[in-house]
Design a protein around this motif. Structure first.
Motif, PDB file in Angstrom:
ATOM      1  N   GLN A 136       0.845  -1.189   0.000  1.00 53.59           N
ATOM      2  CA  GLN A 136       0.000   0.000   0.000  1.00 53.59           C
ATOM      3  C   GLN A 136       0.883   1.244   0.000  1.00 53.59           C
ATOM      4  N   LEU A 137       0.622   2.145  -0.935  1.00 52.12           N
ATOM      5  CA  LEU A 137       1.393   3.369  -1.012  1.00 52.12           C
ATOM      6  C   LEU A 137       0.913   4.334   0.061  1.00 52.12           C
ATOM      7  N   GLN A 138       1.841   4.800   0.875  1.00 56.35           N
ATOM      8  CA  GLN A 138       1.473   5.729   1.927  1.00 56.35           C
ATOM      9  C   GLN A 138       2.511   6.838   2.021  1.00 56.35           C
ATOM     10  N   LEU A 139       2.016   8.064   2.157  1.00 58.43           N
ATOM     11  CA  LEU A 139       2.864   9.233   2.349  1.00 58.43           C
ATOM     12  C   LEU A 139       2.415   9.950   3.609  1.00 58.43           C
ATOM     13  N   VAL A 140       3.378  10.402   4.395  1.00 57.99           N
ATOM     14  CA  VAL A 140       3.060  11.119   5.625  1.00 57.99           C
ATOM     15  C   VAL A 140       3.885  12.398   5.669  1.00 57.99           C
ATOM     16  N   GLU A 141       3.190  13.534   5.757  1.00 56.39           N
ATOM     17  CA  GLU A 141       3.869  14.822   5.869  1.00 56.39           C
ATOM     18  C   GLU A 141       4.042  15.189   7.346  1.00 56.39           C
ATOM     19  N   SER A 142       5.078  15.959   7.618  1.00 55.77           N
ATOM     20  CA  SER A 142       5.286  16.507   8.950  1.00 55.77           C
ATOM     21  C   SER A 142       6.097  17.791   8.821  1.00 55.77           C
ATOM     22  N   GLY A 143       6.149  18.544   9.913  1.00 56.45           N
ATOM     23  CA  GLY A 143       6.957  19.754   9.930  1.00 56.45           C
ATOM     24  C   GLY A 143       6.184  21.049   9.813  1.00 56.45           C
ATOM     25  N   ASN A 178       3.985  10.297  -8.131  1.00 59.53           N
ATOM     26  CA  ASN A 178       3.530  10.064  -9.503  1.00 59.53           C
ATOM     27  C   ASN A 178       4.556   9.210 -10.223  1.00 59.53           C
ATOM     28  N   ARG A 179       4.208   7.961 -10.519  1.00 57.95           N
ATOM     29  CA  ARG A 179       5.184   7.084 -11.169  1.00 57.95           C
ATOM     30  C   ARG A 179       5.274   7.324 -12.667  1.00 57.95           C
ATOM     31  N   GLY A 180       4.234   7.897 -13.258  1.00 53.99           N
ATOM     32  CA  GLY A 180       4.211   8.040 -14.706  1.00 53.99           C
ATOM     33  C   GLY A 180       4.888   9.292 -15.222  1.00 53.99           C
ATOM     34  N   LEU A 181       5.367  10.134 -14.334  1.00 52.92           N
ATOM     35  CA  LEU A 181       5.976  11.397 -14.745  1.00 52.92           C
ATOM     36  C   LEU A 181       7.487  11.246 -14.733  1.00 52.92           C
ATOM     37  N   ASN A 182       8.140  11.510 -15.889  1.00 51.66           N
ATOM     38  CA  ASN A 182       9.590  11.319 -15.942  1.00 51.66           C
ATOM     39  C   ASN A 182      10.364  12.626 -16.016  1.00 51.66           C
ATOM     40  N   HIS A 183       9.690  13.745 -15.805  1.00 55.95           N
ATOM     41  CA  HIS A 183      10.371  15.026 -15.723  1.00 55.95           C
ATOM     42  C   HIS A 183       9.466  15.995 -14.983  1.00 55.95           C
ATOM     43  N   CYS A 184      10.094  17.071 -14.511  1.00 50.14           N
ATOM     44  CA  CYS A 184       9.335  18.117 -13.820  1.00 50.14           C
ATOM     45  C   CYS A 184       9.303  19.404 -14.631  1.00 50.14           C
ATOM     46  N   SER A 185       9.699  19.347 -15.906  1.00 50.57           N
ATOM     47  CA  SER A 185       9.729  20.541 -16.744  1.00 50.57           C
ATOM     48  C   SER A 185       8.316  20.975 -17.121  1.00 50.57           C
ATOM     49  N   GLY A 186       8.193  22.243 -17.486  1.00 47.27           N
ATOM     50  CA  GLY A 186       6.908  22.739 -17.953  1.00 47.27           C
ATOM     51  C   GLY A 186       5.862  22.736 -16.856  1.00 47.27           C
ATOM     52  N   ASP A 187       4.639  22.449 -17.250  1.00 50.27           N
ATOM     53  CA  ASP A 187       3.518  22.529 -16.310  1.00 50.27           C
ATOM     54  C   ASP A 187       2.831  21.189 -16.071  1.00 50.27           C
ATOM     55  N   VAL A 188       3.284  20.125 -16.733  1.00 53.10           N
ATOM     56  CA  VAL A 188       2.581  18.844 -16.626  1.00 53.10           C
ATOM     57  C   VAL A 188       2.601  18.320 -15.192  1.00 53.10           C
ATOM     58  N   TRP A 189       3.643  18.687 -14.423  1.00 47.43           N
ATOM     59  CA  TRP A 189       3.737  18.190 -13.055  1.00 47.43           C
ATOM     60  C   TRP A 189       2.616  18.734 -12.171  1.00 47.43           C
ATOM     61  N   ARG A 190       1.979  19.811 -12.598  1.00 46.89           N
ATOM     62  CA  ARG A 190       0.893  20.401 -11.816  1.00 46.89           C
ATOM     63  C   ARG A 190      -0.419  19.620 -11.926  1.00 46.89           C
ATOM     64  N   ASP A 191      -0.487  18.692 -12.886  1.00 51.17           N
ATOM     65  CA  ASP A 191      -1.729  17.951 -13.123  1.00 51.17           C
ATOM     66  C   ASP A 191      -1.937  16.950 -11.990  1.00 51.17           C
ATOM     67  N   GLN A 192      -2.833  17.246 -11.087  1.00 47.70           N
ATOM     68  CA  GLN A 192      -2.985  16.459  -9.865  1.00 47.70           C
ATOM     69  C   GLN A 192      -3.551  15.069 -10.130  1.00 47.70           C
ATOM     70  N   ILE A 193      -4.248  14.897 -11.242  1.00 46.99           N
ATOM     71  CA  ILE A 193      -4.824  13.590 -11.567  1.00 46.99           C
ATOM     72  C   ILE A 193      -3.725  12.548 -11.762  1.00 46.99           C
ATOM     73  N   ARG A 194      -2.533  12.990 -12.164  1.00 47.43           N
ATOM     74  CA  ARG A 194      -1.435  12.066 -12.438  1.00 47.43           C
ATOM     75  C   ARG A 194      -0.847  11.442 -11.177  1.00 47.43           C
ATOM     76  N   TYR A 195      -1.175  11.978 -10.006  1.00 49.97           N
ATOM     77  CA  TYR A 195      -0.547  11.535  -8.765  1.00 49.97           C
ATOM     78  C   TYR A 195      -1.394  10.458  -8.107  1.00 49.97           C
ATOM     79  N   ALA A 196      -0.773   9.297  -7.868  1.00 47.58           N
ATOM     80  CA  ALA A 196      -1.507   8.142  -7.374  1.00 47.58           C
ATOM     81  C   ALA A 196      -1.611   8.101  -5.865  1.00 47.58           C
ATOM     82  N   ALA A 197      -0.658   8.687  -5.175  1.00 47.46           N
ATOM     83  CA  ALA A 197      -0.638   8.622  -3.717  1.00 47.46           C
ATOM     84  C   ALA A 197      -0.517  10.020  -3.158  1.00 47.46           C
TER      85      ALA A 197
END
Length: 129
Positions: free
Chosen positions: A1-8, A99-118
């Motif tokens: 199960q993919l889990q992310l926990v933020e703190s700080g 996001n496993r399907g994203l292979n770069h952070c250039s441009g604006d595609v990284w902002r597409d929240q639908i692409r993020y699985a966890a």
């Protein structure tokens, strides 16, 4: 199960600094692009920063460029967001996402929240005097 926990998160005065952490469990964070997003009261969630191993490795929203820095610690399976010179308008709940399907952070595609699985549960950052 993919889990992310933020703190700080927390309360900080204008001009202050905070460092957010995003710890992954159940998967290796290095295999994913990791984004930080934030949602201020009454506003839509927006992209803040992205990091990925390799070319086009990091990107930032214009509103945080020069003030925020994203980094990763492979050994700790953690991504950080160092926030400096904080302003009241940075007040928001901050989320990390993978996001496993994203292979770069250039441009604006990284902002597409639908692409993020966890997604993490969020960390409150309040900038106020």
């Amino acid at each position: 199960q993919l889990q992310l926990v933020e703190s700080g998160g927390g309360l900080v005065q204008p001009g202050g600094s905070l460092r957010l952490s995003c710890v992954a469990s159940g998967f290796t964070l290095d295999d994913y692009a990791v984004g930080w997003f934030r949602q201020a009261p009454g506003k839509e969630r927006e992209g803040v920063s992205c990091i990925i191993t390799g070319p086009g490795s990091a990107n930032y929203a214009d509103s945080v460029k020069g003030r925020f820095a994203i980094s990763r610690d492979t050994a700790k399976n953690t991504v950080y967001l160092q926030m400096s010179s904080l302003k009241p308008e940075d007040t928001a709940v901050y989320y990390c996402a993978a996001n496993r399907g994203l292979n770069h952070c250039s441009g604006d595609v990284w902002r597409d929240q639908i692409r993020y699985a966890a997604w993490g549960q969020g960390a409150q950052v309040t900038v106020s005097s």
